[in-house]
Write an enzyme that holds these catalytic residues in place. Structure first.
Site, short mmCIF file in Angstrom:
data_model
loop_
_atom_site.label_atom_id
_atom_site.label_comp_id
_atom_site.label_asym_id
_atom_site.label_seq_id
_atom_site.Cartn_x
_atom_site.Cartn_y
_atom_site.Cartn_z
N HIS A 21 0.86 -1.19 0.00
CA HIS A 21 0.00 0.00 0.00
C HIS A 21 0.89 1.23 0.00
CE1 HIS A 21 -3.76 2.12 1.93
NE2 HIS A 21 -3.07 2.96 1.19
N HIS A 23 1.28 4.91 -2.39
CA HIS A 23 0.91 5.79 -3.50
C HIS A 23 2.18 6.46 -3.98
CE1 HIS A 23 -3.44 5.55 -2.39
NE2 HIS A 23 -2.92 5.33 -1.19
N HIS A 201 -9.57 1.08 -1.14
CA HIS A 201 -9.50 1.69 0.19
C HIS A 201 -10.90 1.60 0.80
CE1 HIS A 201 -5.76 3.33 -1.23
NE2 HIS A 201 -5.58 4.11 -0.18
N GLU A 204 -11.16 3.35 6.20
CA GLU A 204 -10.15 4.28 6.74
C GLU A 204 -10.91 5.34 7.53
OE1 GLU A 204 -8.05 6.55 3.75
OE2 GLU A 204 -6.42 7.10 5.12
N ASP A 282 1.80 3.99 2.88
CA ASP A 282 0.75 4.83 2.29
C ASP A 282 1.33 6.00 1.49
OD1 ASP A 282 -1.88 5.39 1.70
OD2 ASP A 282 -2.46 6.08 3.68
N ASP A 283 1.65 7.09 2.18
CA ASP A 283 2.20 8.29 1.53
C ASP A 283 3.38 8.78 2.38
OD1 ASP A 283 -0.04 8.90 -0.56
OD2 ASP A 283 -1.09 8.50 1.32
N1 HPA Z 1 -6.63 7.35 1.45
C1 HPA Z 1 -7.35 7.67 0.37
N2 HPA Z 1 -6.80 8.16 -0.73
C2 HPA Z 1 -5.48 8.34 -0.77
C3 HPA Z 1 -4.70 8.01 0.31
C4 HPA Z 1 -5.30 7.48 1.47
O1 HPA Z 1 -4.68 7.16 2.49
N3 HPA Z 1 -3.43 8.33 -0.05
C5 HPA Z 1 -3.46 8.78 -1.31
N4 HPA Z 1 -4.71 8.80 -1.76
ZN ZN Z 2 -3.74 4.80 0.62
#
Ligand code: HPA
Ligand code: ZN
Length: 343
Positions: A21, A23, A201, A204, A282-283
């Protein structure tokens, strides 16, 4: 070996793992944002990388997404996407990542007029170069932006047609609440007909019912995040019985206030309930750490022990889209690592 935080850190540093996971646009570090903006002669509303980084203070997912889409705006050429991808793989090589399944958001780029091929060709070249340089294998997952409509997702699938043999699957990301998985039922069916794997996703910020919808209506192979599944005991039993992988992102959860503090992160409880949870970043450029920082955050908060760390690393390969043979090879490497650490 003792289990204080220093030795946990060393144990994590050398533990073979996969990332499921990530991006790519979320691995754009402020320094690279400035370098690329200068190369493309684009003005930025910040004076330097440090002032951009200090703006990374989020109250929720949308706060983050606003800056994430703004940052991605500097990416204009194949070379930009190549450099971004290369930098991510160079960084995770240091974290003992052996395989990565990475997301990109084509609509973030086509919406501002970039041809589809620019992003994907740069990314694929970066993935190939990383395999040659570091031996890290990778798969690419194309995400649809859920704040846009299903028609836009269909258009994106059409644009992707010439590259479908180079994309392992599709995902669903961006603003979750108000955009349930069912909104994308038809386009996910079309992706399935094209032989693509599917992830989304869910859970969350959105409710457990979004996780159920992703499974029942989209037929996903994995759930990205899935934290809020823990609110529904029937769903937990279902996820456990069907060995659905959850790609959990601890530092992201903290930064986006999905959790209040790391000591209360649900990943330890997920493992106790038999869920196939994994650890991911994630990011990382926005949330303060790459994959090992995420493993260390939960280990040092006392949420998982050494056995849990090994389970999480094994789960990362079990939940991947690698062939059974490759999964077994990676699991053997983890077994060998465990044995070597016990001596
Ligand atoms: N959630 C939803 N969209 C996203 C995320 C995330 O954590 N990171 C990049 N786009
Ligand atoms: Zn994500």
């Amino acid at each position: 070996m003792t289990t204080n935080s220093g030795s946990n850190d060393i144990f994590i540093d050398r533990l073979p793992k996969a990332e499921l996971h990530l991006h790519l646009e979320g691995s754009l570090e402020p320094e690279m944002t400035f370098r690329i903006a200068e190369r493309n002669r684009l003005p930025l509303p910040y004076s330097n990388a440090e002032s951009l980084r200090s703006a990374y203070d989020f109250s929720n997912l949308q706060d983050f997404l606003d800056l994430y889409y703004q940052g991605a705006g500097v990416l204009q050429t194949e070379e930009d996407f190549f450099d971004l991808t290369q930098a991510y793989f160079a960084r995770i090589h240091l974290d003992c990542v052996r395989h990565a399944e990475v997301f990109f958001d084509p609509q973030t780029h086509t919406e501002r007029g970039l041809p589809f091929r620019i992003a994907i060709e740069g990314i694929l070249a970066g993935m190939k170069a990383a395999e040659l340089a570091y031996g890290i294998t990778s798969h690419l997952i194309m995400c649809f932006l859920r704040h846009m409509d299903e028609e836009a997702a269909f258009k994106t699938l059409k644009l992707a047609e010439p590259w479908l043999d180079k994309i392992i699957g599709v995902g669903l990301d961006s603003s979750e609440v108000g955009h349930p998985p069912e909104k994308f039922a038809r386009v996910f069916r079309a992706c399935q007909e094209r032989g693509l794997r599917k992830v989304a996703h869910a859970g969350e910020e959105g409710p457990p019912s979004y996780v159920s919808q992703a499974l029942d209506i989209l037929g996903v192979d994995r759930i990205d995040h899935g934290n809020r599944s823990m609110e529904d005991s029937k769903l937990v039993t279902r996820l456990s019985r069907s060995s659905i992988t959850l790609t959990v992102c601890p530092l992201s959860n903290l930064k986006l206030r999905v959790i209040g503090d790391m000591q209360n992160h649900p990943i330890g409880r997920m493992l106790e309930k038999g869920l196939r949870a994994t650890v991911n970043s994630d990011d990382p450029a926005y949330f303060g750490g790459y994959i090992n920082a995420n493993y260390k955050a939960i280990a040092n908060a006392g949420v998982v022990d050494r056995k849990g760390l090994l389970t999480l690393a094994r789960n990362s390969f079990l939940g991947s889209f690698l062939s059974d043979e490759m999964v077994l090879t990676h699991l053997d490497a983890i077994d060998a690592y465990e044995c070597a650490c016990e001596k």
